[in-house]
Write an enzyme that holds these catalytic residues in place. Structure first.
Site, PDB file in Angstrom:
ATOM      1  N   ILE A   1     -31.885 -29.460 111.900  1.00 58.53           N
ATOM      2  CA  ILE A   1     -30.860 -29.731 112.910  1.00 58.53           C
ATOM      3  C   ILE A   1     -31.273 -29.196 114.289  1.00 58.53           C
ATOM      4  CG2 ILE A   1     -29.435 -27.636 112.680  1.00 58.53           C
ATOM      5  CD1 ILE A   1     -26.992 -29.558 112.430  1.00 58.53           C
TER       6      ILE A   1
ATOM      7  N   HIS B   1     -36.303 -23.110 101.061  1.00 57.07           N
ATOM      8  CA  HIS B   1     -36.696 -24.285 101.836  1.00 57.07           C
ATOM      9  C   HIS B   1     -38.042 -24.034 102.486  1.00 57.07           C
ATOM     10  CE1 HIS B   1     -34.313 -21.605 104.393  1.00 57.07           C
ATOM     11  NE2 HIS B   1     -35.107 -21.975 105.385  1.00 57.07           N
TER      12      HIS B   1
HETATM   13  P1  5GP Z   1     -34.750 -20.231 107.966  1.00 53.13           P
HETATM   14  O1  5GP Z   1     -34.643 -19.369 109.177  1.00 53.13           O
HETATM   15  O2  5GP Z   1     -33.730 -19.879 106.899  1.00 53.13           O
HETATM   16  O3  5GP Z   1     -36.160 -20.316 107.429  1.00 53.13           O
HETATM   17  O4  5GP Z   1     -34.448 -21.710 108.471  1.00 53.13           O
HETATM   18  C1  5GP Z   1     -33.226 -22.340 108.334  1.00 53.13           C
HETATM   19  C2  5GP Z   1     -33.344 -23.668 109.062  1.00 53.13           C
HETATM   20  O5  5GP Z   1     -32.255 -24.498 108.683  1.00 53.13           O
HETATM   21  C3  5GP Z   1     -33.305 -23.549 110.584  1.00 53.13           C
HETATM   22  O6  5GP Z   1     -34.486 -24.110 111.150  1.00 53.13           O
HETATM   23  C4  5GP Z   1     -32.046 -24.312 110.988  1.00 53.13           C
HETATM   24  O7  5GP Z   1     -32.194 -25.024 112.205  1.00 53.13           O
HETATM   25  C5  5GP Z   1     -31.818 -25.236 109.797  1.00 53.13           C
HETATM   26  N1  5GP Z   1     -30.437 -25.564 109.539  1.00 53.13           N
HETATM   27  C6  5GP Z   1     -29.395 -24.690 109.445  1.00 53.13           C
HETATM   28  N2  5GP Z   1     -28.249 -25.338 109.165  1.00 53.13           N
HETATM   29  C7  5GP Z   1     -28.578 -26.666 109.084  1.00 53.13           C
HETATM   30  C8  5GP Z   1     -27.809 -27.840 108.823  1.00 53.13           C
HETATM   31  O8  5GP Z   1     -26.591 -27.804 108.607  1.00 53.13           O
HETATM   32  N3  5GP Z   1     -28.473 -29.017 108.814  1.00 53.13           N
HETATM   33  C9  5GP Z   1     -29.829 -29.100 109.045  1.00 53.13           C
HETATM   34  N4  5GP Z   1     -30.377 -30.305 109.003  1.00 53.13           N
HETATM   35  N5  5GP Z   1     -30.567 -28.000 109.288  1.00 53.13           N
HETATM   36  C10 5GP Z   1     -29.955 -26.799 109.311  1.00 53.13           C
END
Ligand code: 5GP
Ligand code: ZN
Length: 113
Positions: A31, A99
């Protein structure tokens, strides 16, 4: 899992720009992209962190890597891409459903910050 944003995307309870899906894996656009191509690859099963993986998860996690190569090929990313997973707070994990970020479309520096 209730309350997990990525489980909600798996269950189509909230929208996402899905680019690939099979029985075990979902791939959708981040997103808040930090590269021209920024996808998230997740196992459909809710697993909070890499520390929570069990033997039986190796198949789906293998599928996730196959999906990464498939999507990268389909998108013409032969010049290269990065596949990275943040685990726990020091790595900046914000969503506690495993992820992998697939990033491409610009020069990616190493090491990351
Ligand atoms: P982390 O910091 O946990 O490795 O990355 C989480 C990722 O998820 C971030 O890059 C953030 O932009 C993405 N993200 C968080 N919420 C959403 C959402 O509701 N939809 C999408 N498509 N991405 C999300
Ligand atoms: Zn989840």
């Amino acid at each position: 899992m209730q309350g997990c944003i990525f489980c909600k995307i798996v269950n189509k309870e909230i929208p996402a720009e899905i680019v690939y899906e099979n029985d075990n894996v979902l791939v959708f656009k981040d997103i808040k992209p930090s590269a021209p191509v920024h996808l998230l690859l997740i196992p459909k099963k809710h697993i909070p962190t890499l520390f929570d993986l069990e033997e039986a998860d190796s198949g789906p996690l293998g599928d996730l890597h196959l999906a990464a190569a498939h999507v990268a090929r389909e998108m013409g990313l032969e010049k290269g891409f990065r596949l990275v997973s943040n685990c726990n707070q020091d790595a900046g994990q914000l969503v506690f459903h495993i992820h992998y970020h697939l990033m491409a479309g610009r020069t990616l520096h190493w090491p990351p910050g």
